[in-house]
Design an enzyme around this catalytic site. Sequence first.
Site, mmCIF file in Angstrom:
data_model
loop_
_atom_site.group_PDB
_atom_site.id
_atom_site.type_symbol
_atom_site.label_atom_id
_atom_site.label_comp_id
_atom_site.label_asym_id
_atom_site.label_seq_id
_atom_site.Cartn_x
_atom_site.Cartn_y
_atom_site.Cartn_z
ATOM 1 N N TYR A 101 0.864 -1.184 0.000
ATOM 2 C CA TYR A 101 0.000 0.000 0.000
ATOM 3 C C TYR A 101 0.900 1.233 0.000
ATOM 4 O O TYR A 101 1.829 1.312 0.810
ATOM 5 C CB TYR A 101 -0.891 0.024 1.253
ATOM 6 C CG TYR A 101 -1.678 1.306 1.365
ATOM 7 C CD1 TYR A 101 -2.973 1.384 0.861
ATOM 8 C CD2 TYR A 101 -1.117 2.459 1.909
ATOM 9 C CE1 TYR A 101 -3.691 2.566 0.910
ATOM 10 C CE2 TYR A 101 -1.815 3.650 1.959
ATOM 11 C CZ TYR A 101 -3.106 3.700 1.458
ATOM 12 O OH TYR A 101 -3.803 4.872 1.490
ATOM 13 N N GLU A 185 -3.071 7.459 -4.417
ATOM 14 C CA GLU A 185 -3.032 6.218 -3.650
ATOM 15 C C GLU A 185 -2.932 5.029 -4.592
ATOM 16 O O GLU A 185 -3.632 4.984 -5.607
ATOM 17 C CB GLU A 185 -4.317 6.095 -2.814
ATOM 18 C CG GLU A 185 -4.393 4.834 -1.975
ATOM 19 C CD GLU A 185 -5.756 4.670 -1.303
ATOM 20 O OE1 GLU A 185 -5.854 4.897 -0.094
ATOM 21 O OE2 GLU A 185 -6.723 4.336 -2.014
#
Length: 377
Positions: A101, A185
């Site tokens: 992530y 992101e």
Amino acid sequence: MDLYEHQARDIFEEYGITVPRAEVTDSPEGARVIARRLGGSVVVKAQVRTGGRGKAGGVALAADPAAAERTARRILGMDIKGHTVGTVMLAQPVAIAREFYVSYVLDRAAGRFLAIASAEGGMEIEEVAARRPEAVARIPVDPAEGVTSATAARIARAAGLPPQTVDTLVRLWQVLIREDALLVEVNPLVLTEQGRIVALDGKVTLDDNARFRQARWGADDPAVPDDPLEAAAAAKGLNYVRLDGEVGVIGNGAGLVMSTLDVVAGCGARPADFLDIGGGASARTMADALSVVLADPAVKSVLVNVFGGITACDAVADGIVRALDTVRLTRPLVVRLDGNNAARGRAVLDAHAHPLVRQATTMDGAARAAAHLAHAS
Ligand code: GDP
Ligand code: MN
């Protein structure tokens, strides 16, 4: 404005970040054609501006073009958290060895950006962050310094990401700065079985205030709000923000509407929206306002709070009465009129005597009534 995944993917590609080959379509037949072009087996992904598509069944592997068509037919039209799937992206599947992530997000309070990264990316990242916050590294980034290779190496090290991710971390920062984004992101950023780093999913939120200098988006092309009701309201020219309560609020003037939200909260209820009709008292504005507020299924009662200044209350009352000819009122409506021509306005509503409409003379009384009606239903 949030971008769709496929838009984020295209931008990443421009910045030299490795992404899967992919194409978008709005038809199952198109999905079959694209799957054939991409080599047969594809990942079919719902294009909606909300996360959690995987868990909602909006991301699926299809083994061949026929399966891609069937899967696209299933996913197109699906509802994911109130967003209807209008298009799907078909992507070449990637053999995943590990999922990471990474994101850069504006930290308004600190006046900096924050790099957030974890070696445990994927669909469970929220659970990881909640249960084991130490598995998620949070590194402040000075916007003037930016993310150099050295900063990126520090982020990777803190999060336990392999050194091959450094180049991607630097490029993602370039996306953030050059595209005027508030958030970039990637989840998951993957290490493939072949040892390559690939951005498998992307979310980019642009700063709407910077649109004027982003030729890509066109200055005349208005930002489309992410919430479907906000988009519908914007299309009607209404100043509407959706909130998560049960009392719909309509008023004239931003200050009055803001205080109405506070007074509703003070009565133990929660406002469902902010809607400022401004000086618009026409039946059309009122009908538009009521239909937007009533389109939110969470709304249990509606409070119209108007202080007549330049706009006279009888004109507002006329607007409400005529709006009720075209909008089917399905939940109670409390109206408080005060100021210019208030008595005449009240008389207009009294004469109309709609069974679901009641009046209050003070803002407090109106909010109490609306809160009570919301909780009674
Ligand atoms: P999200 O649920 O909306 O965040 O959608 P994602 O695009 O992140 O997809 C959800 C999950 O599907 C990812 O975390 C991956 O585990 C899986 N996935 C997506 N694309 C691929 C792929 O090409 N290959 C494999 N093996 N899994 C994939
Ligand atoms: Mn994802």
